[in-house]
Design a protein around this motif. Structure first.
Motif: not given
Length: 336
Positions: A285-286, A292
């Motif tokens: 999760v970015s 991502q």
């Protein structure tokens, strides 16, 4: 000497939306994912941290436990069930600290993805974070790594077992899945990998034999062989030697992980252009788009003079909690 350039997409029927659905029905479909870092190192005994694992545990506690999420992996598995690929390839870093319970947790996750005949695994540097006895580590995934006709290797230690297993070779129709291990323990603050001379020698023979058989050769590896994709402390130490083997033997596609972002380049070899495609972490999760969570669905269709290839990206969307299409690359692989 191999030269590197940005991978350009060429026009093909895959690039035509009207024809894509028809083409995909007759394609071999491979899902490629990497770096799930799926297991939690909680509940450790202090003695297990009296080595390099201490640094890894601190990294997990401060950052990785927030970045790599199990709910993302669950969403990816649900998306895979919808896509229904013919085969799944995983290019390493299933664990965080290479703890015995992590390997067993990873095996349970592999079983949820498919049978060993339908899933191929190569290990990453986190899967050999420190030197660990073979029975308590990679032996848990043996059925997902072994070649189609390989004998059971010696299990005296990690390195000897790895030497016996790799390069692995799995044939699926006209596709040859060739697994190369770069996993080896490294010093603190390093995440390097190495192929090794014995593996390189066998890889050269496998590439030549499968090339003569007219197969579509896909090399699966954790560390990319191209030094500009990673920093010095994360490099493949014998990347130049691997490039030399690839330049001479040729392959149709190389898939890797390790860089935690999606990249596409190519290598000019003695026998044609070799596309090199890396994928982001499967669980990340970015806020950065290229980092991502993502996996690739690769459609291969054989032609009289080569292959048509479509690499379709499936990216996680935090707002929906699902994976969805994030673009595609289309190109031809022509035989010389």
């Amino acid at each position: 000497m191999a030269s590197v350039k940005h991978l350009q997409s060429s026009k093909s029927m895959y690039c035509n939306s009207a024809d894509a659905s028809v083409a995909d029905q007759h394609a071999f479909v491979l899902a490629h994912l990497s770096d799930p870092h799926l297991s939690s190192p909680e509940g450790l005994h202090l003695k297990q941290l009296l080595n390099k694992r201490l640094l890894g545990y601190l990294s997990w506690w401060r950052r990785r436990r927030f970045e790599h999420r199990r709910e993302v992996l669950l969403a990816m598995r649900q998306d895979l069930q919808m896509i229904r690929p013919d085969h799944v390839a995983i290019t390493g870093d299933l664990t965080n600290l290479a703890l015995p319970h992590e390997f067993e947790q990873a095996r349970q996750w592999l079983c949820s993805l498919g049978a060993p005949a339908d899933v191929t695994v190569v290990p990453g540097n986190h899967d050999c974070y420190v030197s660990t006895a073979w029975p308590q580590s990679l032996a848990c995934w043996q059925e997902y790594m072994v070649s189609d006709a390989a004998a059971t290797p010696s299990r005296q230690n990690n390195n000897e077992a790895g030497d016996e297993f790799f390069p692995s070779l799995r044939l699926r129709g006209s596709v040859a899945l060739i697994g190369v291990s770069t996993a080896c323990p490294s010093r603190p603050f390093l995440a390097t990998g190495s192929v090794g001379g014995r593996q390189l020698a066998r890889l050269k023979d496998i590439l030549q034999d499968t090339g003569k058989a007219g197969l579509f050769r896909i090399v699966l590896i954790h560390h990319p062989p191209l030094q500009h994709l990673v920093g010095w402390r994360k490099r493949l130490t014998d990347g130049a030697a691997l490039l030399g083997v690839l330049c001479q033997g040729g392959a149709e596609l190389l898939l890797h992980g390790h860089v935690h972002r999606t990249v596409a380049t190519s290598i000019e070899t003695d026998v044609g252009e070799l596309p090199v495609v890396g994928v982001s972490s499967a669980s990340a999760v970015s806020n950065k788009p290229r980092r991502q969570a993502e996996y690739h669905v690769i459609y291969l269709r054989q032609l009289p003079a080569g292959w048509q290839v479509k690499v379709s990206s499936r990216s996680y969307r935090p707002d929906t909690g699902r994976f969805s299409s994030a673009g595609e690359r289309c190109f031809h692989i022509c035989r010389l």
